[in-house]
Design a protein around this motif. Sequence first.
Motif, PDB file in Angstrom:
ATOM      1  N   PRO A 363       0.820  -1.231   0.000  1.00  0.00           N
ATOM      2  CA  PRO A 363       0.000   0.000   0.000  1.00  0.00           C
ATOM      3  C   PRO A 363       0.847   1.270   0.000  1.00  0.00           C
ATOM      4  O   PRO A 363       0.510   2.245  -0.690  1.00  0.00           O
ATOM      5  CB  PRO A 363      -0.827  -0.128   1.276  1.00  0.00           C
ATOM      6  CG  PRO A 363      -0.875  -1.593   1.565  1.00  0.00           C
ATOM      7  CD  PRO A 363       0.453  -2.120   1.122  1.00  0.00           C
ATOM      8  N   GLU A 364       1.941   1.288   0.742  1.00  0.00           N
ATOM      9  CA  GLU A 364       2.790   2.479   0.771  1.00  0.00           C
ATOM     10  C   GLU A 364       3.480   2.703  -0.576  1.00  0.00           C
ATOM     11  O   GLU A 364       3.568   3.839  -1.055  1.00  0.00           O
ATOM     12  CB  GLU A 364       3.842   2.341   1.878  1.00  0.00           C
ATOM     13  CG  GLU A 364       3.252   2.254   3.279  1.00  0.00           C
ATOM     14  CD  GLU A 364       4.333   2.160   4.333  1.00  0.00           C
ATOM     15  OE1 GLU A 364       5.524   2.344   3.984  1.00  0.00           O
ATOM     16  OE2 GLU A 364       3.995   1.905   5.498  1.00  0.00           O
ATOM     17  N   ASP A 366       2.376   1.698  -3.529  1.00  0.00           N
ATOM     18  CA  ASP A 366       1.355   2.119  -4.487  1.00  0.00           C
ATOM     19  C   ASP A 366       1.074   3.607  -4.346  1.00  0.00           C
ATOM     20  O   ASP A 366       0.937   4.327  -5.354  1.00  0.00           O
ATOM     21  CB  ASP A 366       0.067   1.322  -4.274  1.00  0.00           C
ATOM     22  CG  ASP A 366       0.232  -0.146  -4.653  1.00  0.00           C
ATOM     23  OD1 ASP A 366       1.199  -0.455  -5.382  1.00  0.00           O
ATOM     24  OD2 ASP A 366      -0.598  -0.957  -4.209  1.00  0.00           O
ATOM     25  N   ALA A 367       0.984   4.090  -3.107  1.00  0.00           N
ATOM     26  CA  ALA A 367       0.737   5.514  -2.885  1.00  0.00           C
ATOM     27  C   ALA A 367       1.911   6.354  -3.374  1.00  0.00           C
ATOM     28  O   ALA A 367       1.719   7.440  -3.949  1.00  0.00           O
ATOM     29  CB  ALA A 367       0.480   5.770  -1.397  1.00  0.00           C
ATOM     30  N   GLN A 368       3.142   5.864  -3.162  1.00  0.00           N
ATOM     31  CA  GLN A 368       4.309   6.619  -3.620  1.00  0.00           C
ATOM     32  C   GLN A 368       4.370   6.664  -5.148  1.00  0.00           C
ATOM     33  O   GLN A 368       4.654   7.714  -5.741  1.00  0.00           O
ATOM     34  CB  GLN A 368       5.583   5.995  -3.056  1.00  0.00           C
ATOM     35  CG  GLN A 368       6.851   6.779  -3.407  1.00  0.00           C
ATOM     36  CD  GLN A 368       8.107   6.151  -2.835  1.00  0.00           C
ATOM     37  OE1 GLN A 368       8.065   5.023  -2.348  1.00  0.00           O
ATOM     38  NE2 GLN A 368       9.209   6.862  -2.903  1.00  0.00           N
ATOM     39  N   ALA A 370       1.860   6.481  -7.222  1.00  0.00           N
ATOM     40  CA  ALA A 370       0.795   7.371  -7.696  1.00  0.00           C
ATOM     41  C   ALA A 370       1.153   8.832  -7.464  1.00  0.00           C
ATOM     42  O   ALA A 370       0.873   9.693  -8.321  1.00  0.00           O
ATOM     43  CB  ALA A 370      -0.519   7.021  -6.991  1.00  0.00           C
ATOM     44  N   ARG A 371       1.769   9.143  -6.349  1.00  0.00           N
ATOM     45  CA  ARG A 371       2.128  10.533  -6.046  1.00  0.00           C
ATOM     46  C   ARG A 371       3.214  11.034  -6.985  1.00  0.00           C
ATOM     47  O   ARG A 371       3.154  12.167  -7.484  1.00  0.00           O
ATOM     48  CB  ARG A 371       2.585  10.626  -4.595  1.00  0.00           C
ATOM     49  CG  ARG A 371       2.885  12.046  -4.132  1.00  0.00           C
ATOM     50  CD  ARG A 371       3.118  12.111  -2.643  1.00  0.00           C
ATOM     51  NE  ARG A 371       4.252  11.313  -2.221  1.00  0.00           N
ATOM     52  CZ  ARG A 371       4.170  10.157  -1.571  1.00  0.00           C
ATOM     53  NH1 ARG A 371       2.991   9.645  -1.291  1.00  0.00           N
ATOM     54  NH2 ARG A 371       5.259   9.495  -1.220  1.00  0.00           N
TER      55      ARG A 371
END
Length: 401
Positions: A363-364, A366-368, A370-371
Amino acid sequence: MLRKLFQTKAAQGDVAHKASAAGPVIAWHGAGRVAWSPRDTVSLTRTGFAANPVGFRAVRMISEAAAALPLILQDNHARYDDHPLLSLLRRPNGGQGQSELLEALYGQLVLSGNGYVEAVGGAPDQNGAPLPQELHVLRSDRMRVVPGADGWPVAFEYSVGARKHRFAVGDVSPICHIKTFHPQDDHYGLSPLQAAAMALDVHNSASRWSKALLDNAARPSGAIVYKGYEGQGSLPNEQYERLVSEMESHHQGARNAGRPMLLEGGLDWKPMGFSPSDMEFQKTKEAAAREVALAFGVPPMLLGIPGDATYANYQEANRAFYRLTVLPLAQRVTAALGSWLSHHTGDALQLSPDLDQLAALAPERDAQWARVSAAPFLTDDEKRALLGLPPRVTQGGDADG
């Protein structure tokens, strides 16, 4: 001669006998003194790992999780899928694979604060650099750092019984020494077992106390009290034997669980339970187990220590375990190994864990991703650098800027 001199003075009365004025009022006793276990590496490993389930499980969890991380090898221009060093790590020696070697290295580092890897050299390559043919993890309790006049290590001395072998440190050291931070030692790292030594002693002592209680003084569930009947102070032998026989035949065993007991005149049942001090002793043991887990950086619920353990909390604890304990250790070790092996090849190589293949941190990541992908003011190479990727290479072999 000295004995004759002192005897002469004692005979002449010249020797003055001195004593403390508080001596007669000192209470001599041996109880109440705390007995701690030895603090050397061998003793701590024996008491904190081989003889303690919390320390054993914590070390195994950290070493196995860190050794299972996939590794990537890259330089400033490219990431390598096939390289001699990757082949060396996949099969470091004839008896171990990559996971076994790294697990042994992480285990030594966690147990003692020091990890040692030996490179068995081979024939030099075309650039004249000696390429290692095998890698071996050496026991940290057998290794000694030999400092030079300037304080830096000039050799490593490995001892097995009476035999010793000296590894000289030259331009390229045959030993890779990885250590944890120690504020009071220049050459050796600090083990988590040192910080958890008191808690380990408390936990081990509590386990021994529980075993001794079961062996020697286990508390019965209750007692049958004879209050006396018709002036008799105790049960006659015949009645006593009959009572014991009925207890064994009608009230013991799984099939008799919960069966009511019929007591005749003069007999009374007194249930027994744990005293408040016994209950507090169990809490002390659980608190010691939490301190051991804290020293190793493992969330208590992952070790089965009693406490709140919902599914969401377990997920967060597992993520925190990887983020705060496993990854920092793996990054430190792989960076040291990559730098050390680069001296053998002469190339500027970087060895690190592959975070994109770590399920616990998905999850971390994936967020990185996307950001970073949503930042229009960054070039593709800047985005790749933020994600830990080398620049793209064009067909001409140059980096695409």
